[in-house]
Design a protein around this motif. Structure first.
Motif, PDB file in Angstrom:
ATOM      1  N   LEU A 189       0.829  -1.201   0.000  1.00  0.00           N
ATOM      2  CA  LEU A 189       0.000   0.000   0.000  1.00  0.00           C
ATOM      3  C   LEU A 189       0.872   1.263   0.000  1.00  0.00           C
ATOM      4  N   GLU A 190       0.600   2.192  -0.936  1.00  0.00           N
ATOM      5  CA  GLU A 190       1.368   3.433  -1.057  1.00  0.00           C
ATOM      6  C   GLU A 190       0.510   4.674  -0.832  1.00  0.00           C
ATOM      7  N   ARG A 191      -0.747   4.630  -1.154  1.00  0.00           N
ATOM      8  CA  ARG A 191      -1.606   5.804  -1.010  1.00  0.00           C
ATOM      9  C   ARG A 191      -2.890   5.382  -0.297  1.00  0.00           C
ATOM     10  N   LEU A 192      -3.224   6.134   0.743  1.00  0.00           N
ATOM     11  CA  LEU A 192      -4.412   5.837   1.540  1.00  0.00           C
ATOM     12  C   LEU A 192      -5.208   7.122   1.722  1.00  0.00           C
ATOM     13  N   ASN A 193      -6.483   7.068   1.334  1.00  0.00           N
ATOM     14  CA  ASN A 193      -7.372   8.225   1.432  1.00  0.00           C
ATOM     15  C   ASN A 193      -8.441   7.933   2.500  1.00  0.00           C
ATOM     16  N   LEU A 194      -8.336   8.646   3.631  1.00  0.00           N
ATOM     17  CA  LEU A 194      -9.299   8.502   4.725  1.00  0.00           C
ATOM     18  C   LEU A 194     -10.056   9.808   4.968  1.00  0.00           C
ATOM     19  N   ALA A 195     -10.156  10.635   3.926  1.00  0.00           N
ATOM     20  CA  ALA A 195     -10.792  11.945   4.093  1.00  0.00           C
ATOM     21  C   ALA A 195     -12.280  11.787   4.393  1.00  0.00           C
ATOM     22  N   ASN A 196     -12.791  12.826   5.091  1.00  0.00           N
ATOM     23  CA  ASN A 196     -14.234  12.923   5.385  1.00  0.00           C
ATOM     24  C   ASN A 196     -14.733  11.755   6.245  1.00  0.00           C
ATOM     25  N   ASN A 197     -13.921  11.304   7.122  1.00  0.00           N
ATOM     26  CA  ASN A 197     -14.350  10.317   8.104  1.00  0.00           C
ATOM     27  C   ASN A 197     -14.297  10.967   9.504  1.00  0.00           C
ATOM     28  N   LYS A 198     -15.005  10.386  10.428  1.00  0.00           N
ATOM     29  CA  LYS A 198     -15.048  10.917  11.786  1.00  0.00           C
ATOM     30  C   LYS A 198     -13.986  10.236  12.639  1.00  0.00           C
ATOM     31  N   LEU A 199     -12.760  10.695  12.426  1.00  0.00           N
ATOM     32  CA  LEU A 199     -11.642  10.111  13.155  1.00  0.00           C
ATOM     33  C   LEU A 199     -11.189  11.106  14.218  1.00  0.00           C
ATOM     34  N   ALA A 200     -11.661  10.898  15.402  1.00  0.00           N
ATOM     35  CA  ALA A 200     -11.260  11.786  16.489  1.00  0.00           C
ATOM     36  C   ALA A 200      -9.831  11.532  16.912  1.00  0.00           C
ATOM     37  N   GLN A 201      -9.391  10.291  16.749  1.00  0.00           N
ATOM     38  CA  GLN A 201      -8.038   9.933  17.165  1.00  0.00           C
ATOM     39  C   GLN A 201      -7.491   8.865  16.229  1.00  0.00           C
ATOM     40  N   ILE A 202      -6.201   8.976  15.900  1.00  0.00           N
ATOM     41  CA  ILE A 202      -5.580   8.058  14.950  1.00  0.00           C
ATOM     42  C   ILE A 202      -4.512   7.262  15.668  1.00  0.00           C
ATOM     43  N   ALA A 203      -4.612   5.972  15.535  1.00  0.00           N
ATOM     44  CA  ALA A 203      -3.578   5.105  16.099  1.00  0.00           C
ATOM     45  C   ALA A 203      -2.403   5.055  15.132  1.00  0.00           C
ATOM     46  N   ALA A 204      -1.324   4.507  15.575  1.00  0.00           N
ATOM     47  CA  ALA A 204      -0.126   4.407  14.749  1.00  0.00           C
ATOM     48  C   ALA A 204      -0.361   3.447  13.584  1.00  0.00           C
ATOM     49  N   LEU A 205       0.168   3.811  12.420  1.00  0.00           N
ATOM     50  CA  LEU A 205       0.061   2.977  11.208  1.00  0.00           C
ATOM     51  C   LEU A 205       1.474   2.613  10.759  1.00  0.00           C
ATOM     52  N   PRO A 206       2.052   1.622  11.346  1.00  0.00           N
ATOM     53  CA  PRO A 206       3.429   1.276  10.982  1.00  0.00           C
ATOM     54  C   PRO A 206       3.495   0.692   9.562  1.00  0.00           C
ATOM     55  N   SER A 207       3.920   1.506   8.644  1.00  0.00           N
ATOM     56  CA  SER A 207       4.000   1.071   7.239  1.00  0.00           C
ATOM     57  C   SER A 207       5.263   1.650   6.616  1.00  0.00           C
ATOM     58  N   ARG A 208       5.972   0.786   5.942  1.00  0.00           N
ATOM     59  CA  ARG A 208       7.187   1.226   5.260  1.00  0.00           C
ATOM     60  C   ARG A 208       6.948   1.580   3.792  1.00  0.00           C
ATOM     61  N   THR A 209       5.739   1.355   3.323  1.00  0.00           N
ATOM     62  CA  THR A 209       5.449   1.618   1.910  1.00  0.00           C
ATOM     63  C   THR A 209       4.540   2.823   1.711  1.00  0.00           C
ATOM     64  N   LEU A 210       3.815   3.236   2.722  1.00  0.00           N
ATOM     65  CA  LEU A 210       2.846   4.318   2.565  1.00  0.00           C
ATOM     66  C   LEU A 210       3.568   5.644   2.331  1.00  0.00           C
ATOM     67  N   ARG A 211       3.202   6.345   1.238  1.00  0.00           N
ATOM     68  CA  ARG A 211       3.846   7.593   0.847  1.00  0.00           C
ATOM     69  C   ARG A 211       2.881   8.787   0.863  1.00  0.00           C
ATOM     70  N   ASP A 212       1.598   8.563   0.696  1.00  0.00           N
ATOM     71  CA  ASP A 212       0.634   9.661   0.621  1.00  0.00           C
ATOM     72  C   ASP A 212      -0.545   9.310   1.535  1.00  0.00           C
ATOM     73  N   LEU A 213      -0.822  10.202   2.487  1.00  0.00           N
ATOM     74  CA  LEU A 213      -1.904   9.969   3.445  1.00  0.00           C
ATOM     75  C   LEU A 213      -2.787  11.211   3.484  1.00  0.00           C
ATOM     76  N   ASP A 214      -4.091  10.990   3.227  1.00  0.00           N
ATOM     77  CA  ASP A 214      -5.071  12.079   3.215  1.00  0.00           C
ATOM     78  C   ASP A 214      -6.007  11.900   4.422  1.00  0.00           C
ATOM     79  N   LEU A 215      -5.872  12.876   5.365  1.00  0.00           N
ATOM     80  CA  LEU A 215      -6.711  12.878   6.561  1.00  0.00           C
ATOM     81  C   LEU A 215      -7.497  14.188   6.658  1.00  0.00           C
ATOM     82  N   SER A 216      -7.832  14.746   5.505  1.00  0.00           N
ATOM     83  CA  SER A 216      -8.549  16.022   5.508  1.00  0.00           C
ATOM     84  C   SER A 216      -9.994  15.836   5.978  1.00  0.00           C
ATOM     85  N   ASN A 217     -10.443  16.884   6.740  1.00  0.00           N
ATOM     86  CA  ASN A 217     -11.823  16.909   7.219  1.00  0.00           C
ATOM     87  C   ASN A 217     -12.170  15.644   8.012  1.00  0.00           C
ATOM     88  N   CYS A 218     -11.308  15.357   8.970  1.00  0.00           N
ATOM     89  CA  CYS A 218     -11.512  14.146   9.778  1.00  0.00           C
ATOM     90  C   CYS A 218     -11.668  14.459  11.283  1.00  0.00           C
TER      91      CYS A 218
END
Length: 915
Positions: free
Chosen positions: A183-212
C-alpha cells in the motif's frame, strides 16, 4: 488547417472504429490511442451489456441500477479498468473475482455495501493478482483494520486504497501493514476520526486525513510512517500544530504539508526541515517574520493567502533560497518593504492581490516575472516602480483606483500590462512609449472618451492585442481622428479583441450602439471607396489567377500532345521494326527454300534426260518456258500444227508430210570430256555478286569462254531464277563434237558496251547478224561478218540512218518452225550470231498463216524453192543457238532486201540487262 484536418481524421478514425467493433447498445465505444473505451455510464441499465469478442480495456458502468457484480466479464482478458460506482451492489462473494486476472482498477464507490464482511475482504481480492487501485468511497464500512481476521482487507498487489466518506471512526495498527504490504496511497478523508492510532507502514507515501476532526498529530504517528512524503490535514478546524504539544513533530521525510483552513494562529515548522511545499491558506496568521520559516530552507512553494497578515518583515523570506512561488493574496498588507524578496533569486511568481497597498512602490527583484497586484486599492504609481524589476514580463494592476499613468514609467521587458477597470481618463503620447516589448494592453472598463491617436503606439511594434471596451466613448463620426483610430484597431490583423464592447455613450442618439452601426452612414463612402479598391484588386488577382490557370493548362496540353506524339512515333517505329522483321524472316525463308531444293524439285531434276538423249532430242527454235511445254502431247501437236500452218500456207501436202517425219542424222553426237569438265567447273565456280560483265577469249581447243578474272556477272542470288547467265553461254565448250563446230565466229574484244548506242533495244540487236542487213550497225565490229546468201537479184536500195530505232510490228507475222531437224540431209547454214541474248522473252504473236507471194505462184522454179528453204533453215539455226537451256530469246526480224518481206517485233528485255 492542418490541425482541423488532423481532428477530422481522428474523428473519422473514432467513428470507423466504433462501427468496426459493433459496440452494444446503448454503450459508446471509442479508441484512445490503442485502448478501447466503452462508456455505458448513466444509462439506467439493469442488465449488463454483452461484450463478447470486443477487446474492451476501460469499461465504465457507473450511474446505473446494477445489483450484482458482473461475473460474466471474467473471461475478458483485455479488461484492465472497471467502474461500478453509483450502483446498488451490496456484496461481493469470495469467488466473484475469479478470472479477472488483468484487472488493475476497480471502483465500487457509492454502492450499498454495509460492512467489510459483505466484501469478503480476506478472500475475494486474492483472485485479482493485478489489482492496484480499489475505490470504496461512500460505503458504510464503520471501521478499518481493527476487526476480526475475516474483516481485514487482504491483497498483496494493492497500492492505492480509497475509503473516504465511509463512516470510519477507528483505524487499526499492525494488521494493516501485514495484510496490505504494498500500500502506497491511503485516502481517509471525510471520516469521523477523532483519534488516529499508529500505522506502521514502510510503503505508505501519501496519506489524506482532511476533514476528519483530528485535533492533534503526534510525533509518534509520523515516526511510524517511515516513508511518508505527503500529508494532508486540511479542514481539521481543531487541529493543534505548535510547540505546546507534549509530543513535538519531527520527521526528515515529509515533503508536502497541507494545513489549510485549520484556524491556526501560529505554526511551528522547525521539525520539518525537508518541506518543499506548504499550504497555510485560510488560517489566522498575523505575522510572518524571519523565525517562521527559519528551518525550512528547502521550500519552493509557499501559500499564506487568506490570512490576516498585516506586516511582512524585511527578512521574512530571506532564508528561502529555493522559493519559486509566493502567494500573499487576501491579506491586510498595507506596506511592502522594497527588499522583502531581494534575496529570493529564483522567485518567479508573486501574488499580492486583494491587499490594501494604495500605492505601487519600488520592488527590487532580479527574478520575478509575474506580479499580480489587482484589487489592491492602488491610487498612484511611482515612476520608478518597475525600474528594479529587471525581468518583469506581466503586471496586473486591474481593479484599482489608478487615474493616471506616470510619465517616465518604463520597462524594457514588460509584455503584458493590465489596467482594466481602473479610472484612467486620458492616455498621453508618452504613456506607453517606454514599453518597447509591450504586446498585450488592457484599457477596458476605464473612463476613456476620446480616441487615442495611433501614433501614440508608434514605439510599441509588438502590440497586437488591445481591450478598449466598456469605456464612455464619444462617437464623433465626422472626426478624422476617430475614423483613423477605428481603422488602426480593425485593420488586418485586427488589434481590437473586444470589438463587441466598443459602444458609444454620446451623443444621445448613439447611446449604447456599436461604433460600426453608429457611424455606418458616415463611413459608408469610405467603405465604398475601399470596397472599390478591393474589388479592383480582386478583379486583377482573379485575372492573374485565370491567366495562370490557362498557361498551366496550355503547358499541360502541350506536354500531353508531345508525349502522345512520342508514343505514336515509338508505336510506328515498333510497327516498322516488326514489318522489317517479318520481311527479313520471309526473305530468309525464301533463300532457305531456294538453297535447299525440295523433294519435288529433286525429282524433276532426276527426271531430266542425259546428255546423249538431249543431243538426240530435237532442238528448239522458238523459246519455251520449261520442259513441260515440250513434254505434253497437246503441246507437241500444237507445235506441229503451228509449223504446218507457217510453212505450208498454200497446202503443199507432200512437203509437210516429209517434214513431219523427221529422220535422225547419220552423224552421231558424242559427249566431250572437256565439255563435261567445263560444265562441272562452271557449276562449281565462285563468282562475285557484283561482277556483271567480262570479255571473251578462246582456249587452245578453239572453244570460247569468259575470263573469270576481271569479269562481272549477276549477283549470286539472281542465279536462283529460271535464267541462264551470259557466263554460262560464254563458257560453253562443246563445239568440238557439235554440228556447229565448223562455224567458229570471231568475238571481238571490245570494252564493255562503250560503243553501244543507248537508243538500241538490247545487246542482241547489236551482235545478232540477222539485224545487219538493216544497215543500222555501222559502228559495230560485227558488221563486217555477213552470212553468205545465195545470189539473188539486187534488191532496191534502202537508206538507213546512223541511229538504231526500234522495229515496228508487222501486221502479218511469219513464225519459224518450232523444231529443227538436225539429221536432215539439207546443209545447215552457219549463223553469225556470237552470244545469244539470255535476258529477253519473246511475246508470242497471233498464230496464223503468213502470206507468201512467192509460194502462191504455181510456176515457181526449183531453185527458188531451195533458196526459200535455205533461208528458213538459216533462221531456225540462228534462233536455236540463241535459245540455250531454259532461257528464252526474241526472234529477230529478218532483214530482207525486198520490200515485200515483213519484220518481226522484238520486245525489250524483261529483266536487268548486262549494263
Amino acid at each position: 488547417m492542418r490541425f482541423v484536418l488532423d481532428r477530422v481524421l481522428l474523428l473519422f478514425g473514432i467513428i470507423s472504429s466504433c462501427l468496426a467493433v459493433s459496440c452494444p447498445w446503448p454503450c459508446r465505444c471509442t479508441w484512445v490511442v490503442d485502448s478501447l473505451y466503452a462508456d455505458c455510464s448513466r444509462r439506467s441499465l439493469q442488465i449488463y451489456p454483452n461484450f463478447d469478442g470486443i477487446p474492451v480495456e476501460h469499461l465504465d458502468l457507473s450511474g446505473n441500477q446494477f445489483g450484482e457484480f458482473p461475473t460474466q466479464y471474467a473471461d475478458m482478458d483485455s479488461l484492465i479498468y472497471l467502474d461500478l460506482s453509483n450502483n446498488q451492489i451490496s456484496a461481493i462473494g469470495s469467488k466473484t473475482l475469479i478470472g479477472f486476472t488483468s484487472l488493475r482498477t476497480l471502483l465500487l464507490a457509492n454502492n450499498s455495501i454495509d460492512s467489510w464482511e459483505a466484501l469478503s475482504p480476506n478472500e475475494a481480492f486474492k483472485y485479482a493478482p493485478s489489482l492496484k487501485r480499489l475505490g470504496l468511497d461512500g460505503n458504510r464500512l464503520g471501521s478499518f483494520g481493527n476487526g476480526e481476521s475475516f474483516e481485514l482487507l487482504t491483497s498483496s498487489s494493492l497500492t492505492e486504497l480509497e475509503i473516504s466518506s465511509c463512516g470510519i471512526t477507528t483505524i487499526g495498527g499492525d494488521q494493516l501493514v501485514n495484510q496490505l504490504p504494498g500500500l502506497e496511497r491511503l485516502n481517509l478523508a471525510n471520516n469521523k476520526l477523532a483519534q488516529i492510532a499508529a500505522l506502521p507502514s514502510r510503503t505508505l507515501r501519501d496519506l489524506d486525513l482532511s476533514n476528519c476532526s483530528i485535533r492533534e498529530v503526534s510525533g509518534f504517528f509520523l515516526e511510524a510512517l517511515q516513508n511518508l512524503e505527503a500529508l494532508n490535514l486540511s479542514r481539521n478546524t481543531q487541529l493543534q500544530f505548535d510547540t505546546l504539544s507534549e509530543d513535538p513533530i519531527l520527521t526528515y521525510v515529509l515533503r508536502k504539508l497541507d494545513v489549510s483552513y485549520c484556524n491556526l494562529d501560529s505554526i511551528e515548522l522547525s521539525g520539518l526541515p525537508q518541506l518543499t511545499e506548504i499550504r497555510l491558506r485560510g488560517n489566522l496568521l498575523r505575522v510572518v517574520d524571519a523565525t517562521t520559516f527559519a528551518n525550512n530552507t528547502m521550500l519552493e512553494i509557499l501559500d499564506i493567502s487568506q490570512n490576516v497578515l498585516r506586516l511582512i518583515g524585511q527578512d521574512a523570506f530571506a532564508n528561502l533560497k529555493r522559493l519559486k512561488s509566493l502567494n500573499l493574496a487576501f491579506n491586510e498588507i498595507a506596506r511592502l518593504d522594497r527588499n522583502f524578496i531581494r534575496n529570493n533569486d529564483v522567485l518567479v511568481d508573486l501574488n499580492l492581490s486583494r491587499n490594501v497597498l494604495q500605492k505601487l512602490t519600488k520592488i527590487v527583484s532580479n527574478s520575478v516575472r509575474t506580479i499580480n497586484m489587482s484589487w489592491c486599492e492602488i491610487a498612484s504609481i511611482e515612476s520608478t516602480a518597475l525600474s528594479s524589476l529587471s525581468v518583469i514580463q506581466k503586471l496586473d494592476l486591474s481593479n484599482n483606483l489608478i487615474s493616471d499613468m506616470p510619465t517616465f514609467m518604463r520597462s524594457e521587458t514588460l509584455q503584458q500590462l493590465n489596467l482594466a477597470n481602473c479610472r484612467l481618463t486620458t492616455v498621453r503620447n508618452n504613456t506607453f512609449r517606454e514599453f518597447p516589448e509591450l504586446a498585450d494592453l488592457h484599457l477596458n472598463g476605464n473612463r476613456l472618451t476620446s480616441p487615442i491617436p495611433p501614433y501614440y503606439f508608434g514605439s510599441n511594434k509588438f502590440l497586437d492585442q488591445l481591450w478598449l471596451g466598456d469605456n464612455p466613448w464619444i462617437c464623433d463620426c465626422h472626426n478624422p481622428l476617430f475614423m483613423e483610430f477605428y481603422d488602426f484597431l480593425t485593420s488586418k490583423p485586427a488589434k481590437i479583441k473586444d470589438k463587441n464592447h466598443l459602444r458609444c455613450a454620446a451623443p444621445a442618439i448613439f447611446y449604447g450602439k456599436l461604433w460600426e452601426f453608429a457611424c455606418a452612414d458616415v463611413w459608408i463612402v469610405n467603405a465604398r471607396s475601399s470596397s472599390n479598391g478591393e474589388k479592383a484588386w480582386s478583379v486583377i488577382m482573379i485575372t492573374l489567377f485565370g491567366l495562370g490557370v490557362l498557361i498551366l493548362g496550355y503547358t499541360c496540353l502541350q506536354k500531353f500532345l508531345r508525349k502522345q506524339k512520342i508514343r505514336q512515333s515509338d508505336r510506328e517505329l515498333e510497327e516498322n521494326d516488326e514489318e522489317l522483321r517479318r520481311i527479313r524472316d520471309l526473305n530468309d525463308r525464301i533463300l532457305l527454300e531456294d538453297a535447299t531444293p525440295s523433294l519435288q524439285h529433286t525429282q524433276e531434276i532426276s527426271l531430266l534426260p542425259s546428255y546423249e538423249d538431249a543431243l538426240r532430242m530435237p532442238k528448239l527454235v522458238r523459246p519455251v518456258k520449261s520442259m513441260m511445254d515440250l513434254s505434253g502431247p497437246e503441246r507437241t501437236r500444237n507445235s506441229r500444227k503451228l509449223r504446218r500452218s507457217q510453212t505450208h500456207a498454200d497446202g503443199e501436202g507432200s512437203q509437210s508430210e516429209a517434214e513431219d517425219g523427221l529422220q535422225l542424222d547419220s552423224r552421231q553426237r558424242f559427249r566431250s570430256v572437256e565439255m563435261l569438265s567445263n560444265r562441272d567447273k562452271e557449276r562449281t565456280a565462285q563468282y562475285g555478286p557484283y561482277r556483271r560483265t567480262g570479255y571473251m577469249e578462246y582456249n587452245q581447243s578453239g572453244s570460247r569462254r569468259f575470263s573469270i578474272e576481271d569479269s562481272r556477272f549477276p549477283a549470286a542470288h539472281l542465279k536462283t531464277q529460271n535464267l541462264q547467265s551470259a557466263e554460262q553461254i560464254g563458257n560453253f565448250q562443246s563445239y568440238e563434237n557439235s554440228p556447229y563446230t565448223k562455224r567458229r565466229p570471231k568475238i571481238a574484244e571490245i570494252p564493255p558496251f562503250k560503243r553501244v548506242n543507248m537508243m538500241a533495244d538490247s545487246v542482241e540487236f547489236l551482235t545478232d547478224p540477222e539485224y545487219e542487213d538493216m544497215g543500222s550497225k555501222h559502228g559495230s565490229p560485227f558488221a563486217k561478218r555477213k552470212p553468205k546468201t545465195p545470189i539473188l537479184p539486187p534488191p532496191p536500195t534502202m537508206k538507213v540512218s546512223a541511229q538504231v530505232y526500234t522495229l515496228q510490228q508487222s501486221p502479218v507475222l511469219e513464225l519459224d518452225p518450232a523444231i529443227e531437224d538436225y539429221f536432215s540431209a539439207a546443209k545447215k547454214q552457219a549463223s553469225s550470231s556470237t552470244i545469244a541474248s539470255d535476258f529477253q522473252e519473246l511475246e508470242e504473236p497471233e498464230l496464223r498463216s503468213l502470206p507468201d507471194d512467192n509460194r502462191s505462184s504455181v510456176s515457181r522454179s526449183d531453185v527458188e524453192q531451195d533458196l526459200e528453204r535455205g533461208k528458213r533453215k538459216k533462221r531456225k539455226n540462228s534462233a536455236s543457238r540463241r535459245v540455250s537451256g531454259s532461257f528464252t530469246a526474241a526472234n529477230a526480224a529478218e532483214s530482207s532486201s525486198s520490200d515485200s518481206e515483213h519484220n518481226v517485233l522484238v520486245h525489250k528485255p524483261m529483266r536487268e540487262t548486262l549494263f
